[in-house]
Design an enzyme around this catalytic site. Sequence first.
Site, PDB file in Angstrom:
ATOM      1  CG  PHE A 133      -1.515  25.611  41.649  1.00 50.57           C
ATOM      2  CD1 PHE A 133      -2.333  26.626  42.087  1.00 50.57           C
ATOM      3  CD2 PHE A 133      -0.157  25.867  41.510  1.00 50.57           C
ATOM      4  CE1 PHE A 133      -1.826  27.884  42.384  1.00 50.57           C
ATOM      5  CE2 PHE A 133       0.362  27.120  41.806  1.00 50.57           C
ATOM      6  CZ  PHE A 133      -0.470  28.134  42.245  1.00 50.57           C
ATOM      7  CG  ASP A 218       1.179  23.433  34.571  1.00 47.37           C
ATOM      8  OD1 ASP A 218       2.407  23.603  34.693  1.00 47.37           O
ATOM      9  OD2 ASP A 218       0.340  23.949  35.327  1.00 47.37           O
ATOM     10  CE  LYS A 247       6.398  25.526  41.027  1.00 47.61           C
ATOM     11  NZ  LYS A 247       6.552  26.360  42.227  1.00 47.61           N
TER      12      LYS A 247
END
Length: 398
Positions: A133, A218, A247
């Site tokens: 994702f 990532d 985040k």
Amino acid sequence: MRDPLAGLRLMRTVERPPQVFVRGQGSWLWDADGRAYLDFTQGWAVNSLGHSPGVVVEALKRQAEALINPGPAFYNRGMLKLASRLCQASGSDQVYFLNSGAEANEGAIKLARKWGQLHRGGAYGIVTAGNSFHGRTLATMSASGKPAFQALFEPKVPGFTKVPFNDLDALHAAVDDSVVAVMLEPVQGEAGVIPATLEYLQGAERLCRERGVLLILDEVQTGIGRCGALLAEDLYGVRADIITLGKGLGGGVPLAALLARGNACCFEPGEQGGTYHGNALMTAAGLAVLNTVLEPGFLEQVRDVAQHLREGLARVARRHGHGPLRGHGLLIGMPLIEQRADAVVRAALDEGLLINGLASDCLRFSPALTVSHANVDEMLKRLNRAFALARGKHKEPA
């Protein structure tokens, strides 16, 4: 006066429970009725220092009173300070700031393809792995292996090859002359908190060096202390050419970063941009978070409480017939056996506990990096009761 149709006026992109949260502090949230909830999701690992941490609140207040956004075409002090601190701490050469992890991954794809034009004869293919994702832009959805994305928003952006995760042979077979980069998550959070094996990630780095392609990591979910080190790559002993962060970097405010090393630093003016990118307000928050995470002893404390959490969750999992646990640091997944995640999440909410369900058979725990042993112990009590409640049993005593 509250609009009774307010909830219907929001686009229905996520199913939300009825609670309206109005205040947060550390590992706790309070709803409009004054009920307290222990939060072990923290906005899906966004609030790295917990809710409304003093260092971030003060940084935002000071910066908002001085300067919010002079515009992306000008320097501001926060941008320069955070760039210097982040590059020095991560061993990177350049950084570009953005608003979200999806934008950072989109930027990584653009940067890799620009590098391919310069150094690999125009190659632009990118290999990703498993049920990855990487975000919700069209390009990052095309790069992702998340099953729910596969039937959405055709046509997809071309140039992405997907192979099984933790399968070096498949990765070797996929990296040919059309490929410019391999893009991997050290831990596949949305897929069920599935870590890369040491052999796999180190093998992927060797393969990239041998074939002359870039390694993109990532670290939107795993970076900034989440796994017990500043970057998850530190746990594996690898070094990526491009790293994406998001985040936890902003501690709850929209901030992400695209890091590059060596000749991967190849963007030219006009090739990347955004109205809010690197603005003074958000980089002030990011600097407050990063300085806190880099304080002596902070990451040691993260590892200590992570071990306490893992041991407690393992006991709960054994008691209720689940597991084994997966993940690193304060990013832990609990696979469920013969019990649905959504039922446990709803029962936990009734017990004043916020946890995250992945698919139908896994729970994810991503508390604040500042979570205490006492918070963990209280969470375990509520989780035990939630499991029993979800099975239709009587509540167990605390």
